[in-house]
Every structure is written in structure tokens, then in C-alpha cells.
Scaffold this motif. Structure first.
Motif, PDB file in Angstrom:
ATOM      1  N   ASP A  72       0.912  -1.313   0.051  1.00 39.62           N
ATOM      2  CA  ASP A  72      -0.048   0.192   0.180  1.00 39.62           C
ATOM      3  C   ASP A  72       0.569   1.217  -0.045  1.00 39.62           C
ATOM      4  OD1 ASP A  72      -2.420  -1.358   0.226  1.00 39.62           O
ATOM      5  OD2 ASP A  72      -2.679  -1.665   2.136  1.00 39.62           O
ATOM      6  N   ARG A  73       2.022   1.278   0.742  1.00 41.22           N
ATOM      7  CA  ARG A  73       2.837   2.169   0.669  1.00 41.22           C
ATOM      8  C   ARG A  73       3.514   2.619  -0.654  1.00 41.22           C
ATOM      9  NH1 ARG A  73       6.715   1.941   6.019  1.00 41.22           N
ATOM     10  NH2 ARG A  73       7.395   4.038   4.960  1.00 41.22           N
ATOM     11  N   MET A  74       4.015   1.432  -1.221  1.00 46.20           N
ATOM     12  CA  MET A  74       4.901   1.319  -2.437  1.00 46.20           C
ATOM     13  C   MET A  74       3.884   1.513  -3.820  1.00 46.20           C
ATOM     14  SD  MET A  74       7.921   1.378  -1.762  1.00 46.20           S
ATOM     15  CE  MET A  74       8.569   1.425  -3.195  1.00 46.20           C
ATOM     16  N   LEU A  75       2.747   1.104  -3.542  1.00 44.73           N
ATOM     17  CA  LEU A  75       2.135   1.379  -5.234  1.00 44.73           C
ATOM     18  C   LEU A  75       1.898   2.676  -5.690  1.00 44.73           C
ATOM     19  CD1 LEU A  75       0.486  -0.471  -6.993  1.00 44.73           C
ATOM     20  CD2 LEU A  75      -1.519  -0.211  -5.567  1.00 44.73           C
ATOM     21  N   PRO A  76       1.632   3.600  -4.856  1.00 40.25           N
ATOM     22  CA  PRO A  76       1.388   4.977  -5.245  1.00 40.25           C
ATOM     23  C   PRO A  76       2.811   5.568  -5.944  1.00 40.25           C
ATOM     24  CG  PRO A  76       0.348   5.059  -3.067  1.00 40.25           C
ATOM     25  CD  PRO A  76       1.159   3.765  -3.451  1.00 40.25           C
ATOM     26  N   TRP A  77       3.870   4.964  -5.330  1.00 35.14           N
ATOM     27  CA  TRP A  77       4.969   5.709  -5.952  1.00 35.14           C
ATOM     28  C   TRP A  77       5.241   4.868  -7.160  1.00 35.14           C
ATOM     29  CZ3 TRP A  77       7.636   9.689  -4.120  1.00 35.14           C
ATOM     30  CH2 TRP A  77       7.196  10.229  -2.788  1.00 35.14           C
ATOM     31  N   THR A  79       3.187   3.902  -8.987  1.00 31.88           N
ATOM     32  CA  THR A  79       2.110   4.607 -10.196  1.00 31.88           C
ATOM     33  C   THR A  79       2.620   5.591 -10.985  1.00 31.88           C
ATOM     34  OG1 THR A  79       0.395   3.249  -9.145  1.00 31.88           O
ATOM     35  CG2 THR A  79      -0.424   5.168 -10.545  1.00 31.88           C
ATOM     36  N   ILE A  80       3.490   6.560  -9.859  1.00 28.48           N
ATOM     37  CA  ILE A  80       3.822   7.839 -10.273  1.00 28.48           C
ATOM     38  C   ILE A  80       5.115   7.708 -11.089  1.00 28.48           C
ATOM     39  CG2 ILE A  80       4.766   9.984  -9.544  1.00 28.48           C
ATOM     40  CD1 ILE A  80       3.170   9.889  -6.652  1.00 28.48           C
ATOM     41  N   ARG A  81       5.765   6.781 -10.771  1.00 20.62           N
ATOM     42  CA  ARG A  81       6.823   6.484 -11.745  1.00 20.62           C
ATOM     43  C   ARG A  81       6.434   5.918 -13.347  1.00 20.62           C
ATOM     44  NH1 ARG A  81      12.301   5.909 -11.263  1.00 20.62           N
ATOM     45  NH2 ARG A  81      13.265   4.588 -12.866  1.00 20.62           N
ATOM     46  N   LEU A  82       5.580   5.167 -13.260  1.00 23.10           N
ATOM     47  CA  LEU A  82       4.988   4.386 -14.452  1.00 23.10           C
ATOM     48  C   LEU A  82       4.371   5.828 -15.373  1.00 23.10           C
ATOM     49  CD1 LEU A  82       3.208   1.388 -13.409  1.00 23.10           C
ATOM     50  CD2 LEU A  82       5.574   1.791 -14.739  1.00 23.10           C
ATOM     51  N   LEU A  83       3.594   6.701 -14.651  1.00 19.74           N
ATOM     52  CA  LEU A  83       3.106   7.878 -15.307  1.00 19.74           C
ATOM     53  C   LEU A  83       4.096   8.817 -15.809  1.00 19.74           C
ATOM     54  CD1 LEU A  83      -0.010   8.644 -13.096  1.00 19.74           C
ATOM     55  CD2 LEU A  83       0.113   7.660 -15.381  1.00 19.74           C
ATOM     56  N   LEU A  84       5.029   9.047 -15.106  1.00 20.15           N
ATOM     57  CA  LEU A  84       6.277   9.818 -15.428  1.00 20.15           C
ATOM     58  C   LEU A  84       7.148   9.324 -16.491  1.00 20.15           C
ATOM     59  CD1 LEU A  84       7.755  11.071 -11.718  1.00 20.15           C
ATOM     60  CD2 LEU A  84       6.502  12.315 -13.615  1.00 20.15           C
TER      61      LEU A  84
END
Length: 230
Positions: A72-77, A79-84
Motif C-alpha cells: 500500500d505504501r509502494m504502489l502509489p510511488w 504508479t507515479i513513476r509509470l506515469l512519469l
């Protein structure tokens, strides 16, 4: 059944046809031993849909809660990296198109430089120094297309020194990019030199022609025409 084993079992049943067939054979053998052979044969031969209920056991030495909390802590990071990275790819495509047109249109070279700066900001957020170096090389290409050759030379030289300093971890693509853009920079210097010589020859022809017009002479010295680079 162990929760991890149950997860692997259901995932493999959904994914593999061969595994499903092997599982059905194993299920038939199990039913045969438990005196429900006829019902199991009907399921196997008629390919009927059925439900399998798995009884999960509590594992004392392995807990899923820490992994779930960390996910849960790593999934948002992630996701942000994939979008970037996706945005970086789009900017690379657009930047390459504008850069190819920048040789003939100055506004395209300016737009390519703006896209390179946006890529550089994304590379800084991603924390990748090699991507940052590539963005600087893209920016130098835009600068040389707009006539800022000295600034482009300094950027390429600095990024090449950085790429070579990495040693065995150096990026061969970055080094090849520096070599290619440096050759392009030499071409721009050569073209500027030729244009300067052409302007000097044109000014000399104008002065000589003006003096001949004042003297009333209509002939043109052929040696002057030979100095002009067409």
C-alpha cells in the motif's frame, strides 16, 4: 491450504489450460478414493462448471499483513513513476519531431528546446542522472539550431565527461549521442564559417563594383567572381 499456495493455485487455473486439465485428472482421482466417482466423471466428461472450496489454514510463521501494508505504501510511488515514464516517452516523440524540423524552422527549434526542459524536469523527479544527461544533449541540439553554438559545445563537452567518468557503468548510448551531436555541431561551425566568408566576398565585390561604377568601367574582374562560394 496455505494462503499463498491457494493464490498460486487459482492464478494458475485461470492462466494455463494444461494445468486445468491436470487438475481435473487429480480431482477425479481424489473423488474416486472418496466414493464419488460417478459425479466426478460427469464433471470431467461433460466439462461442467463447478466450484472448488478451499479451506485456508492460519500460518503461524508467516503473515501477509506486513507485505500488504508495504504494498500500500509502494504502489502509489510505482504508479507515479509509470506515469512519469509514459510522459517522458511522449515528450521524446514530440521533441524528436520538432528537432527534425528545427533545421529549417526556428520556431520548431525553440519548441524542441522547451520540450527538452520539460523532459529534464521529469528526469530530475525520476532521479535518473543518465536521463538528465540525455535531456541536456537534446537541449544542446536545440541551442545549436538556434545559433548558440558556444553554449551547445559546453553542454556536450560536460555531458561527455560525465558519461566517460562512469567507467564500467557508463552508458554507451549516451556516449554515442554525444559523438553524433558533436559531429552535428562541427557541421554548424563549418556552415557559419562558409556564410561568413561568403558575406565578406560579397562585401568586397560590392566595394569593387562601386569603385568601377565611379570610374565608368563596365568590365568585372573574373578573379573576384572566383572567390565567391556558391
Amino acid at each position: 491450504m496455505d494462503p499463498l499456495l491457494a493464490s498460486c493455485l487459482t492464478s494458475e487455473l485461470h492462466r494455463s489450460v494444461c494445468f486445468r486439465k491436470a487438475f481435473m485428472v487429480l480431482l477425479e482421482r481424489h473423488c474416486r478414493n472418496h466414493h464419488c466417482r460417478k459425479q466426478c466423471q460427469d464433471i470431467v466428461t461433460k466439462q461442467m462448471n463447478f466450484k472448488v472450496f478451499l479451506q485456508l489454514t492460519d500460518v503461524k510463521f508467516f503473515r501477509l499483513d506486513p507485505d500488504i501494508r508495504w504494498s500500500d505504501r509502494m504502489l502509489p510511488w510505482w504508479t507515479i513513476r509509470l506515469l512519469l515514464e509514459e510522459a517522458f516517452s511522449w515528450l521524446s516523440t514530440l521533441g524528436g519531431a520538432y528537432s527534425s524540423l528545427g533545421e529549417n524552422f526556428s520556431h520548431c527549434a525553440i519548441e524542441a528546446g522547451r520540450l527538452s526542459i520539460r523532459q529534464l524536469k521529469l528526469a530530475i523527479r525520476l532521479g535518473d542522472p543518465l536521463l538528465q544527461a540525455r535531456c541536456y544533449v537534446y537541449l544542446s541540439l536545440s541551442l545549436m539550431q538556434r545559433g548558440f553554438l558556444k553554449q551547445a559545445r559546453n553542454i556536450i563537452s560536460h555531458q561527455y565527461k560525465f558519461a566517460v567518468s562512469l567507467g564500467e557503468h557508463s552508458d554507451t548510448r549516451l556516449i554515442a549521442m554525444c559523438h553524433g551531436v558533436w559531429c552535428h555541431l562541427r557541421f554548424h561551425y563549418q556552415r557559419r564559417r562558409q556564410m561568413r566568408e561568403t558575406r565578406q566576398c560579397g562585401g568586397k565585390m560590392g566595394r569593387d563594383g562601386h569603385s568601377m561604377h565611379q570610374n565608368g568601367t563596365k568590365s568585372v574582374n573574373p578573379s573576384i567572381l572566383g572567390q565567391v562560394v556558391f
